[in-house]
Motif scaffolding. Sequence first.
Motif, PDB file in Angstrom:
ATOM      1  N   TYR A 228      37.104  31.468  70.380  1.00 32.86           N
ATOM      2  CA  TYR A 228      36.340  29.605  71.889  1.00 32.86           C
ATOM      3  C   TYR A 228      38.178  30.653  72.790  1.00 32.86           C
ATOM      4  N   LEU A 229      39.482  31.149  71.982  1.00 31.34           N
ATOM      5  CA  LEU A 229      40.345  31.167  72.734  1.00 31.34           C
ATOM      6  C   LEU A 229      40.083  32.490  74.264  1.00 31.34           C
ATOM      7  N   VAL A 230      39.181  33.737  73.670  1.00 25.73           N
ATOM      8  CA  VAL A 230      38.841  34.285  73.826  1.00 25.73           C
ATOM      9  C   VAL A 230      38.452  34.513  74.766  1.00 25.73           C
ATOM     10  N   GLU A 231      37.081  34.373  74.697  1.00 26.35           N
ATOM     11  CA  GLU A 231      35.556  33.502  76.215  1.00 26.35           C
ATOM     12  C   GLU A 231      36.352  32.716  76.996  1.00 26.35           C
ATOM     13  N   SER A 232      37.442  31.538  76.964  1.00 24.64           N
ATOM     14  CA  SER A 232      37.489  30.994  77.810  1.00 24.64           C
ATOM     15  C   SER A 232      38.684  31.209  78.607  1.00 24.64           C
ATOM     16  N   ILE A 233      39.628  33.011  77.611  1.00 20.91           N
ATOM     17  CA  ILE A 233      40.469  33.570  79.581  1.00 20.91           C
ATOM     18  C   ILE A 233      39.722  34.027  79.590  1.00 20.91           C
ATOM     19  N   GLU A 234      38.559  34.711  79.490  1.00 22.09           N
ATOM     20  CA  GLU A 234      37.228  35.961  80.272  1.00 22.09           C
ATOM     21  C   GLU A 234      36.813  34.959  81.098  1.00 22.09           C
ATOM     22  N   ARG A 235      36.191  33.138  81.054  1.00 20.17           N
ATOM     23  CA  ARG A 235      36.120  32.448  81.794  1.00 20.17           C
ATOM     24  C   ARG A 235      37.004  31.723  83.313  1.00 20.17           C
TER      25      ARG A 235
ATOM     26  N   SER B 272      31.944  30.602  76.124  1.00 22.51           N
ATOM     27  CA  SER B 272      30.709  31.771  77.262  1.00 22.51           C
ATOM     28  C   SER B 272      29.450  30.788  76.684  1.00 22.51           C
ATOM     29  N   LYS B 273      29.906  29.189  75.814  1.00 24.26           N
ATOM     30  CA  LYS B 273      28.146  28.929  75.672  1.00 24.26           C
ATOM     31  C   LYS B 273      28.317  27.917  77.248  1.00 24.26           C
ATOM     32  N   THR B 274      27.201  26.796  77.101  1.00 27.11           N
ATOM     33  CA  THR B 274      26.361  25.374  78.151  1.00 27.11           C
ATOM     34  C   THR B 274      26.643  24.708  77.189  1.00 27.11           C
ATOM     35  N   VAL B 275      27.183  23.760  77.947  1.00 25.67           N
ATOM     36  CA  VAL B 275      27.589  22.344  77.030  1.00 25.67           C
ATOM     37  C   VAL B 275      27.404  21.714  78.286  1.00 25.67           C
TER      38      VAL B 275
ATOM     39  N   CYS C 183      52.382  27.047  87.071  1.00 29.47           N
ATOM     40  CA  CYS C 183      51.089  27.536  85.873  1.00 29.47           C
ATOM     41  C   CYS C 183      50.812  28.108  86.024  1.00 29.47           C
ATOM     42  N   LEU C 184      51.603  28.531  84.450  1.00 36.15           N
ATOM     43  CA  LEU C 184      51.207  29.833  83.520  1.00 36.15           C
ATOM     44  C   LEU C 184      50.133  29.627  83.187  1.00 36.15           C
ATOM     45  N   GLU C 185      49.079  31.169  82.964  1.00 34.45           N
ATOM     46  CA  GLU C 185      48.055  30.646  82.766  1.00 34.45           C
ATOM     47  C   GLU C 185      47.455  32.216  82.615  1.00 34.45           C
ATOM     48  N   PHE C 186      46.230  32.581  81.566  1.00 32.70           N
ATOM     49  CA  PHE C 186      46.058  33.804  81.133  1.00 32.70           C
ATOM     50  C   PHE C 186      45.166  34.144  82.815  1.00 32.70           C
ATOM     51  N   SER C 187      44.750  35.754  82.959  1.00 36.30           N
ATOM     52  CA  SER C 187      44.321  35.901  83.841  1.00 36.30           C
ATOM     53  C   SER C 187      43.704  36.695  83.909  1.00 36.30           C
ATOM     54  N   LYS C 188      43.645  37.840  85.252  1.00 35.33           N
ATOM     55  CA  LYS C 188      42.570  39.165  85.300  1.00 35.33           C
ATOM     56  C   LYS C 188      43.459  40.281  85.127  1.00 35.33           C
ATOM     57  N   VAL C 189      42.861  41.046  84.134  1.00 36.89           N
ATOM     58  CA  VAL C 189      44.035  42.050  84.621  1.00 36.89           C
ATOM     59  C   VAL C 189      43.721  43.257  84.824  1.00 36.89           C
TER      60      VAL C 189
ATOM     61  N   ARG D 157      43.959  53.883  94.438  1.00 32.70           N
ATOM     62  CA  ARG D 157      42.468  52.751  95.306  1.00 32.70           C
ATOM     63  C   ARG D 157      41.283  52.847  94.315  1.00 32.70           C
ATOM     64  N   PHE D 158      41.053  54.017  93.775  1.00 31.43           N
ATOM     65  CA  PHE D 158      39.857  54.524  93.033  1.00 31.43           C
ATOM     66  C   PHE D 158      39.599  53.437  91.524  1.00 31.43           C
ATOM     67  N   PHE D 159      41.398  53.003  91.491  1.00 38.26           N
ATOM     68  CA  PHE D 159      41.211  51.928  90.149  1.00 38.26           C
ATOM     69  C   PHE D 159      41.539  50.284  90.368  1.00 38.26           C
ATOM     70  N   THR D 160      41.422  50.430  91.951  1.00 35.84           N
ATOM     71  CA  THR D 160      40.778  48.829  91.871  1.00 35.84           C
ATOM     72  C   THR D 160      39.539  48.445  91.455  1.00 35.84           C
ATOM     73  N   GLN D 161      39.560  46.738  90.311  1.00 37.13           N
ATOM     74  CA  GLN D 161      38.411  46.568  90.415  1.00 37.13           C
ATOM     75  C   GLN D 161      37.500  45.385  91.298  1.00 37.13           C
ATOM     76  N   ALA D 162      36.578  45.441  91.406  1.00 29.76           N
ATOM     77  CA  ALA D 162      35.765  44.366  92.017  1.00 29.76           C
ATOM     78  C   ALA D 162      36.437  43.339  91.448  1.00 29.76           C
ATOM     79  N   ARG D 163      36.897  41.838  92.776  1.00 28.54           N
ATOM     80  CA  ARG D 163      37.122  40.705  91.903  1.00 28.54           C
ATOM     81  C   ARG D 163      36.253  39.791  91.202  1.00 28.54           C
ATOM     82  N   ARG D 164      36.155  39.584  90.153  1.00 24.71           N
ATOM     83  CA  ARG D 164      35.057  38.594  88.993  1.00 24.71           C
ATOM     84  C   ARG D 164      35.617  37.445  90.292  1.00 24.71           C
ATOM     85  N   VAL D 165      33.998  37.102  90.424  1.00 27.48           N
ATOM     86  CA  VAL D 165      33.692  35.652  91.279  1.00 27.48           C
ATOM     87  C   VAL D 165      33.734  34.410  89.533  1.00 27.48           C
ATOM     88  N   TYR D 166      34.842  33.582  89.775  1.00 30.42           N
ATOM     89  CA  TYR D 166      34.748  32.263  89.438  1.00 30.42           C
ATOM     90  C   TYR D 166      33.664  31.534  89.384  1.00 30.42           C
TER      91      TYR D 166
END
Length: 307
Positions: free
Chosen positions: A263-270, A55-58, A225-231, A21-30
Amino acid sequence: MLISSRIVQSSLVNVPLRLPRFFTQARRVYKEEEPSTPLSPTPEQPEQKYTHFGSKTVLKSSKQKLVGNVFSSVANRYDLMNDVMSLGIHRLWKDHFINKLDAGKRPNSTAPLNFIDVAGGSGDIAFGLLDHAESKFGDTESTMDIVDINADMLKEGEKRAMEQGKYFKDPRVRFLVSNGEVLEEIESNSKDIYTVSFGIRNFTDIQKGLNTAYRVLKPGGIFYCLEFSKVENPLMDFAYQQWAKVLPVMGSMIANDYDSYQYLVESIERFPDQETFKSMIEKAGFKSAGYESLTFGICAIHWGIKV
Ligand SMILES: COc1cc(O)cc(C/C=C(\C)CC/C=C(\C)CC/C=C(\C)CC/C=C(\C)CC/C=C(\C)CCC=C(C)C)c1O
Ligand SMILES: C[S@@+](CC[C@H](N)C(=O)[O-])C[C@H]1O[C@@H](n2cnc3c(N)ncnc32)[C@H](O)[C@@H]1O
């Protein structure tokens, strides 16, 4: 005792994790954040919604072009970079994705399937699906539309088809330059299987892409769909974050392109986490939505059915 490669393979793809239980992370909200320094709309540019590009705002209207530049830049080193960045594990993810879907016209069926692989790029998934249908079910009739917004990426797919001597100028296979958010050339209720692999993350409007997937599928059709997700495992997430820091350096050294891999790394994070993306799939109208996390959640397979 020789550990079979399949055991190693399956352990790298899908690790049954029982997290304390103590390992669970708060879910990041998109969420779409308003720009920290909002550009004031000018008479030429009426109020426009903004979006993120990594990570840029466009301006929303500029994201498609920015993403297009990224993939035109990486297209000729795409396959090599995938192997280097993922230690070849992306191949295991894609094999698992194709085998888990297990699609193909069954021998006792008279109706071939109509596949569409959106953001199909260099054809990994599209060709893999057709190969699987043929090898497992003897299906040589199902059709495949490989759709991508970027002509340079599609050219890599066509080049591979020509080099492998399969699916090039094949009447069953179409290569279409089109925006996955609209798919204006694709009739509603016309496809049996919609796949998207490491693509929807790059859409300007992900929900619009999901709504369009729903539109083009037949009743009973499958979204996959196959996509990057949250570890989910904090220790693995830490290791993964360290690895991610190296990806733009790899991009710079191998492809002479630091920014595209940043961009790849940042887009995964987002990109939304597993549960949030599942909710977006349900919002598009799909039923029986679900997901399977792969390799500690580095990526995930999501699905839904159009009823
Ligand atoms: C611009 O956008 C893109 C450009 C491009 O060229 C490709 C893509 C699509 C990208 C891929 C299909 C693969 C991208 C790969 C990653 C994001 C990295 C994934 C990382 C791993 C699978 C390995 C993770 C490494 C660690 C956790 C470090 C510690 C562990 C090890 C080194 C041992 C390996 C063990 C495990 C993996 C459990 C694109 O969008
Ligand atoms: C990382 S590649 C994935 C290629 C392939 N599906 C795979 O799994 O290797 C992402 C692809 O998404 C495409 N893409 C990005 N935005 C798109 C959009 N709005 N519509 C269609 N394709 C898009 C890019 O051009 C690129 O070919």
